[in-house]
Design a protein around this motif. Structure first.
Motif, PDB file in Angstrom:
ATOM      1  N   UNK A 112      44.207  30.123  49.786  1.00  0.00           N
ATOM      2  CA  UNK A 112      44.958  31.297  49.358  1.00  0.00           C
ATOM      3  C   UNK A 112      44.007  32.284  48.704  1.00  0.00           C
ATOM      4  N   UNK A 113      44.468  33.536  48.570  1.00  0.00           N
ATOM      5  CA  UNK A 113      43.627  34.552  47.951  1.00  0.00           C
ATOM      6  C   UNK A 113      44.499  35.514  47.148  1.00  0.00           C
ATOM      7  N   UNK A 114      43.873  36.121  46.147  1.00  0.00           N
ATOM      8  CA  UNK A 114      44.524  37.146  45.333  1.00  0.00           C
ATOM      9  C   UNK A 114      43.526  38.286  45.159  1.00  0.00           C
ATOM     10  N   UNK A 115      43.978  39.515  45.428  1.00  0.00           N
ATOM     11  CA  UNK A 115      43.097  40.681  45.429  1.00  0.00           C
ATOM     12  C   UNK A 115      43.715  41.785  44.583  1.00  0.00           C
ATOM     13  N   UNK A 116      42.859  42.515  43.846  1.00  0.00           N
ATOM     14  CA  UNK A 116      43.351  43.580  42.968  1.00  0.00           C
ATOM     15  C   UNK A 116      42.428  44.789  42.989  1.00  0.00           C
ATOM     16  N   UNK A 117      43.039  45.971  43.070  1.00  0.00           N
ATOM     17  CA  UNK A 117      42.284  47.207  42.915  1.00  0.00           C
ATOM     18  C   UNK A 117      41.952  47.478  41.450  1.00  0.00           C
ATOM     19  N   UNK A 118      42.710  46.847  40.551  1.00  0.00           N
ATOM     20  CA  UNK A 118      42.528  47.074  39.122  1.00  0.00           C
ATOM     21  C   UNK A 118      41.655  45.974  38.520  1.00  0.00           C
ATOM     22  N   UNK A 119      41.007  46.242  37.388  1.00  0.00           N
ATOM     23  CA  UNK A 119      40.180  45.220  36.743  1.00  0.00           C
ATOM     24  C   UNK A 119      40.991  43.983  36.360  1.00  0.00           C
ATOM     25  N   UNK A 120      40.335  42.843  36.348  1.00  0.00           N
ATOM     26  CA  UNK A 120      40.975  41.574  35.978  1.00  0.00           C
ATOM     27  C   UNK A 120      40.278  41.023  34.742  1.00  0.00           C
ATOM     28  N   UNK A 121      41.066  40.741  33.720  1.00  0.00           N
ATOM     29  CA  UNK A 121      40.519  40.182  32.475  1.00  0.00           C
ATOM     30  C   UNK A 121      40.188  38.702  32.602  1.00  0.00           C
ATOM     31  N   UNK A 122      41.004  37.981  33.362  1.00  0.00           N
ATOM     32  CA  UNK A 122      40.877  36.515  33.396  1.00  0.00           C
ATOM     33  C   UNK A 122      41.402  35.996  34.722  1.00  0.00           C
ATOM     34  N   UNK A 123      40.697  34.993  35.275  1.00  0.00           N
ATOM     35  CA  UNK A 123      41.140  34.296  36.485  1.00  0.00           C
ATOM     36  C   UNK A 123      41.378  32.824  36.165  1.00  0.00           C
ATOM     37  N   UNK A 124      42.374  32.248  36.805  1.00  0.00           N
ATOM     38  CA  UNK A 124      42.592  30.801  36.701  1.00  0.00           C
ATOM     39  C   UNK A 124      42.998  30.244  38.055  1.00  0.00           C
ATOM     40  N   UNK A 125      42.541  29.027  38.353  1.00  0.00           N
ATOM     41  CA  UNK A 125      43.003  28.273  39.516  1.00  0.00           C
ATOM     42  C   UNK A 125      43.841  27.111  38.994  1.00  0.00           C
ATOM     43  N   UNK A 126      45.050  26.976  39.526  1.00  0.00           N
ATOM     44  CA  UNK A 126      46.001  25.973  39.056  1.00  0.00           C
ATOM     45  C   UNK A 126      46.336  25.015  40.193  1.00  0.00           C
TER      46      UNK A 126
END
Length: 253
Positions: free
Chosen positions: A95-109
């Motif tokens: 799976x993937x997650x994409x953002x045009x906006x900045x990301x403060x934190x990423x987590x994989x669950x």
């Protein structure tokens, strides 16, 4: 902010059975999403021309922030579960997650998976088939959006009845400590309004997404916890590829 979720079937079209990377990138570009969740994503697979579909999608939509979480590695027919940091160096799928906006934190669950074969009734079959599931995971990002921070969670739940709702409840528990407002989106393999009832969240998008040509069921969902509201009606879009339609909604929060 525009949110979208799309099960891409590794970018294959049911119309001609082909994976056309230009068609895939055009479909992503046309969705014009600010945050996009993708399921059934290939990386370095021969069937998708060895491409990193996450990177291609990120370039198409202009998303500097993106993550891929592998649930399987190797090639189809020789799959094994991904290990370590969910980013194996070999060919993989997830799976993937994409953002045009900045990301403060990423987590994989990680999500629970049924370790034995289970009976599943496929359309057109007289008898259920015994099937094995693949590992399941979710990606969470705290996005610095135009109206402040919002947590976005992307996932692809199992097709095995009963276990999909168990995975959804587990995922809700996993994200209970993440900042609100929170949006959960993906192919949940649960129809209708049941995901909202199971999760305790609100549906932001109501539209049939499957099967692609004449959609009868909504398997793909965008749910919210906290002050997030849709701006206008959601759309289920036939992009010319996959067996699912993409689900798109504009939101304010």
């Amino acid at each position: 902010m525009r949110l979208a979720t799309f099960n891409i079937l590794h970018a294959r079209s049911l119309g001609d059975g082909q994976v056309d990377l230009d068609r895939f990138t055009a479909a992503v570009r046309d969705l014009d999403a600010d945050v996009l969740a993708l399921q059934e994503v290939d990386r370095d697979q021969p069937r998708s021309h060895g491409a990193d579909l996450t990177v291609l999608a990120a370039e198409a939509m202009g998303a500097p922030e993106h993550r891929f979480a592998a649930v399987l590695h190797g090639e189809p027919g020789l799959w094994t579960a991904a290990t370590g940091d969910h980013q194996p160096a070999t060919a993989s799928y997830g799976i993937a997650l994409l953002s045009r906006h900045p990301v403060r934190e990423w987590r994989v669950l990680k999500l629970p998976v049924l370790r034995r074969r289970a009976p599943v009734m496929w359309p057109g079959n007289r008898w259920p088939a015994l099937v094995s599931d693949e590992p399941r995971a979710a990606l969470a990002a705290v996005v610095q959006g135009p109206q402040g921070d919002v947590t976005v969670v992307a996932t692809h739940l199992t097709f095995i009845p009963g276990w999909s709702t168990r995975q959804l409840r587990t995922l809700v528990s996993h994200v209970s400590g993440l900042p609100r407002p929170l949006v959960l989106m993906g192919d949940l393999n649960i129809g209708g309004d049941r995901p909202a009832r199971v999760s305790g969240m609100r549906a932001l998008a109501t539209a049939a997404t499957f099967p692609v040509s004449h959609p009868l069921r909504q398997l793909d969902h965008i749910l919210a916890d906290g002050p997030v509201e849709p701006v206008g009606a959601a759309r289920a879009i036939d992009t010319g590829l996959s067996d699912h339609r993409a689900l798109v909604v504009d939101v304010t929060y």
